[in-house]
Design a protein around this motif. Structure first.
Motif, PDB file in Angstrom:
ATOM      1  N   ALA A  33      24.828   1.575   6.983  1.00 18.67           N
ATOM      2  CA  ALA A  33      26.050   1.899   7.730  1.00 18.67           C
ATOM      3  C   ALA A  33      25.691   1.926   9.210  1.00 18.67           C
ATOM      4  O   ALA A  33      24.593   2.331   9.600  1.00 18.67           O
ATOM      5  CB  ALA A  33      26.562   3.259   7.288  1.00 18.67           C
ATOM      6  N   ALA A  71      27.333   3.069  13.047  1.00 14.78           N
ATOM      7  CA  ALA A  71      28.442   3.706  13.789  1.00 14.78           C
ATOM      8  C   ALA A  71      28.221   3.441  15.272  1.00 14.78           C
ATOM      9  O   ALA A  71      28.521   2.356  15.764  1.00 14.78           O
ATOM     10  CB  ALA A  71      28.498   5.189  13.447  1.00 14.78           C
ATOM     11  N   GLY A  72      27.629   4.407  15.999  1.00 17.32           N
ATOM     12  CA  GLY A  72      27.373   4.172  17.434  1.00 17.32           C
ATOM     13  C   GLY A  72      26.106   3.357  17.670  1.00 17.32           C
ATOM     14  O   GLY A  72      25.912   2.777  18.737  1.00 17.32           O
ATOM     15  N   GLY A  73      25.202   3.386  16.711  1.00 15.45           N
ATOM     16  CA  GLY A  73      23.957   2.609  16.806  1.00 15.45           C
ATOM     17  C   GLY A  73      22.889   3.246  17.683  1.00 15.45           C
ATOM     18  O   GLY A  73      21.834   2.658  17.884  1.00 15.45           O
ATOM     19  N   THR A  74      23.116   4.465  18.170  1.00 15.04           N
ATOM     20  CA  THR A  74      22.147   5.056  19.119  1.00 15.04           C
ATOM     21  C   THR A  74      20.793   5.330  18.461  1.00 15.04           C
ATOM     22  O   THR A  74      19.769   5.285  19.128  1.00 15.04           O
ATOM     23  CB  THR A  74      22.680   6.361  19.747  1.00 15.04           C
ATOM     24  OG1 THR A  74      22.975   7.278  18.715  1.00 15.04           O
ATOM     25  CG2 THR A  74      23.917   6.116  20.587  1.00 15.04           C
ATOM     26  N   GLU A  75      20.789   5.603  17.176  1.00 10.99           N
ATOM     27  CA  GLU A  75      19.520   5.800  16.454  1.00 10.99           C
ATOM     28  C   GLU A  75      19.119   4.506  15.749  1.00 10.99           C
ATOM     29  O   GLU A  75      17.984   4.066  15.832  1.00 10.99           O
ATOM     30  CB  GLU A  75      19.671   6.915  15.394  1.00 10.99           C
ATOM     31  CG  GLU A  75      20.105   8.254  15.942  1.00 10.99           C
ATOM     32  CD  GLU A  75      19.008   8.977  16.725  1.00 10.99           C
ATOM     33  OE1 GLU A  75      17.978   8.349  17.064  1.00 10.99           O
ATOM     34  OE2 GLU A  75      19.196  10.162  17.025  1.00 10.99           O
ATOM     35  N   LEU A  76      20.095   3.916  15.080  1.00 15.14           N
ATOM     36  CA  LEU A  76      19.832   2.740  14.241  1.00 15.14           C
ATOM     37  C   LEU A  76      19.272   1.562  15.043  1.00 15.14           C
ATOM     38  O   LEU A  76      18.245   0.984  14.693  1.00 15.14           O
ATOM     39  CB  LEU A  76      21.163   2.335  13.589  1.00 15.14           C
ATOM     40  CG  LEU A  76      21.091   1.494  12.331  1.00 15.14           C
ATOM     41  CD1 LEU A  76      20.311   2.214  11.244  1.00 15.14           C
ATOM     42  CD2 LEU A  76      22.497   1.175  11.837  1.00 15.14           C
ATOM     43  N   HIS A  92      30.818  12.137  19.999  1.00 15.37           N
ATOM     44  CA  HIS A  92      30.586  13.463  20.617  1.00 15.37           C
ATOM     45  C   HIS A  92      31.590  13.679  21.753  1.00 15.37           C
ATOM     46  O   HIS A  92      32.084  14.780  21.962  1.00 15.37           O
ATOM     47  CB  HIS A  92      29.167  13.545  21.182  1.00 15.37           C
ATOM     48  CG  HIS A  92      28.099  13.369  20.138  1.00 15.37           C
ATOM     49  ND1 HIS A  92      27.900  14.260  19.112  1.00 15.37           N
ATOM     50  CD2 HIS A  92      27.182  12.386  19.952  1.00 15.37           C
ATOM     51  CE1 HIS A  92      26.899  13.844  18.348  1.00 15.37           C
ATOM     52  NE2 HIS A  92      26.453  12.707  18.830  1.00 15.37           N
ATOM     53  N   THR A 142      28.063   9.235  17.132  1.00 12.77           N
ATOM     54  CA  THR A 142      29.102   9.884  16.333  1.00 12.77           C
ATOM     55  C   THR A 142      28.572  11.126  15.607  1.00 12.77           C
ATOM     56  O   THR A 142      27.368  11.286  15.409  1.00 12.77           O
ATOM     57  CB  THR A 142      29.648   8.898  15.273  1.00 12.77           C
ATOM     58  OG1 THR A 142      28.568   8.554  14.387  1.00 12.77           O
ATOM     59  CG2 THR A 142      30.212   7.648  15.915  1.00 12.77           C
ATOM     60  N   ASN A 160      25.058  11.421  13.497  1.00  7.11           N
ATOM     61  CA  ASN A 160      24.148  12.537  13.772  1.00  7.11           C
ATOM     62  C   ASN A 160      23.762  13.234  12.461  1.00  7.11           C
ATOM     63  O   ASN A 160      22.580  13.454  12.190  1.00  7.11           O
ATOM     64  CB  ASN A 160      24.848  13.511  14.734  1.00  7.11           C
ATOM     65  CG  ASN A 160      23.951  14.654  15.167  1.00  7.11           C
ATOM     66  OD1 ASN A 160      23.521  15.436  14.335  1.00  7.11           O
ATOM     67  ND2 ASN A 160      23.672  14.755  16.463  1.00  7.11           N
ATOM     68  N   ASP A 209      21.640  19.185  17.056  1.00  8.12           N
ATOM     69  CA  ASP A 209      22.401  20.370  17.465  1.00  8.12           C
ATOM     70  C   ASP A 209      23.532  20.656  16.486  1.00  8.12           C
ATOM     71  O   ASP A 209      23.813  21.800  16.144  1.00  8.12           O
ATOM     72  CB  ASP A 209      23.048  20.123  18.839  1.00  8.12           C
ATOM     73  CG  ASP A 209      22.048  20.227  19.971  1.00  8.12           C
ATOM     74  OD1 ASP A 209      21.241  21.160  19.966  1.00  8.12           O
ATOM     75  OD2 ASP A 209      22.085  19.363  20.867  1.00  8.12           O
ATOM     76  N   LEU A 264      29.310   8.820   4.566  1.00  6.02           N
ATOM     77  CA  LEU A 264      29.769  10.131   5.021  1.00  6.02           C
ATOM     78  C   LEU A 264      31.144   9.903   5.647  1.00  6.02           C
ATOM     79  O   LEU A 264      31.271   9.089   6.567  1.00  6.02           O
ATOM     80  CB  LEU A 264      28.772  10.675   6.047  1.00  6.02           C
ATOM     81  CG  LEU A 264      29.054  12.028   6.653  1.00  6.02           C
ATOM     82  CD1 LEU A 264      29.120  13.095   5.576  1.00  6.02           C
ATOM     83  CD2 LEU A 264      27.950  12.392   7.635  1.00  6.02           C
TER      84      LEU A 264
END
Ligand SMILES: Cc1cc2nc3c(=O)[nH]c(=O)nc-3n(C[C@H](O)[C@H](O)[C@H](O)COP(=O)(O)OP(=O)(O)OC[C@H]3O[C@@H](n4cnc5c(N)ncnc54)[C@H](O)[C@@H]3O)c2cc1C
Length: 314
Positions: free
Chosen positions: A29, A31-36, A82, A115, A119, A128, A171
């Motif tokens: 999946a 979403a924002g891709g900031t980690e992926l 966020h 997102t 997170n 957080d 999720l």
């Protein structure tokens, strides 16, 4: 360097889950891709298909959520950023602390695209949201070709970067149970660069009805959670402290939080870190904890209580 991949953009959760089931380990999946995308760029993760969840309408909504016996709730869709949480009037009205924590996640670039679902699904021990949401009795909604199921957040996050989510499950949302109006709450994080390294969430319920003479002087119970010191954020057993002499309430809460941080840290380090390194880490932690207790947590809780009712906390 980013290896080539196919981006799928399904319009429904059913379609997205079917894609994940069909493509198996080659897909995730997105979403924002900031980690992926970071993991993919570093070649720590090789995926040939990304399934974008941002077009699924319900995933992008913030709503009142199903009513609980304890009162109104709040549901945040998994693809809500966020930034949207920070700006939502509904979040501001029902859970102002959630809005203010969202404002301090990462940096504005990450907040604009990162997102809530990304997170929580990533299950970084430095989240957080996961720490704060534990004190809001959060539950997550998962959808798959087999239907939907709901899990308490504490059961969903199983370990560092590990959740109870099956490979073809998404999720969909997280539902929070806001604290009552008789609650003062604070969230304190201690960060290195942009990531939190130690976080404490505390919601203190006060005695009496609003406006009553001297009501609010007693803290009846405290919901506490700590993050970053163990493999997952931890909700501490609820502390009932109404029996203590009034002046000691806040000190007791702060003492209890820090005692639990040390317990969690010791338990965790026992298993995974060599004894020599552990001693060094403990010494470092001790210095950090004293600083955190004196400079951050105690004042934040005191402020939260004072803002709440203008009471004296001793
Ligand atoms: C520089 C930086 C600083 C940060 N600082 C903080 C901070 O201070 N506090 C904090 O809490 N977080 C912090 N983060 C983490 C940030 O909150 C997350 O990066 C962001 O929320 C992840 O969301 P995303 O949409 O980008 O997820 P993605 O990168 O798209 O996905 C992350 C993971 O979740 C999975 N996923 C995404 N959506 C779903 C879904 N709906 N269902 C199932 N699986 C899904 C993906 O497959 C992937 O495994 C930071 C991140 C960065 C890069």
């Amino acid at each position: 360097m980013l290896r080539p991949f196919t981006l799928h953009r399904p319009e429904t959760a059913e379609e997205a889950c079917a894609l994940l089931a069909e493509l198996g380990e080659d897909a995730a999946a997105y979403a924002g891709g900031t980690e992926l995308l970071l993991l993919m760029k570093l070649d720590l993760l090789r995926l040939r298909h990304l399934v974008d969840v941002k077009r699924i309408p319900r995933f992008g909504e913030i709503g009142p959520g199903p009513r609980a016996t304890s009162g109104a709730r709040l549901t945040i869709g998994a693809a809500v950023t966020h930034r949207a949480v920070e700006r939502s009037p509904l979040v501001g009205a029902r859970c102002p602390l959630v809005a203010s924590v969202a404002r301090h996640v990462a940096n504005v670039r990450v907040r604009n695209v990162g997102t809530v679902g990304g997170n929580l699904a990533f299950a970084d021990p430095h989240s957080d949201l996961a720490t704060l949401f534990l004190t809001l009795d959060a539950s997550v909604e998962l959808v798959s070709p087999r239907g939907r199921r709901e899990l308490p957040l504490g059961d969903f996050v199983r370990g560092p970067w590990e959740t109870a989510r099956a490979a073809d499950e998404l999720l969909a949302s997280v539902t929070l149970t806001p604290w009552g109006g008789d609650t003062a709450a604070a969230y304190v994080k201690f960060g290195v660069y942009e990531r939190p390294t130690l976080a404490v969430a505390a919601a203190l319920r006060l005695d009496g009805t609003a406006g009553a003479q001297r009501s609010g002087d007693r803290i009846v119970d405290a919901r506490l959670a700590i993050g970053c010191v163990g493999p997952t954020p931890v909700r501490l057993a609820d502390v009932v402290i109404g029996v203590l002499p009034q002046k000691q309430h806040l000190h007791f809460v702060v003492w209890r939080i820090f005692q639990s941080i040390e317990d969690v840290f010791l338990r965790w380090e026992d298993g995974v870190i060599a004894p020599l390194l552990r001693d060094e880490l403990l010494q470092l932690l001790e210095v950090r904890l004293v600083e955190l207790r004196r400079q951050h947590v105690a004042p934040a809780l005191r402020d939260a209580l004072q803002v709440h009712r203008g009471i004296s906390t001793g």
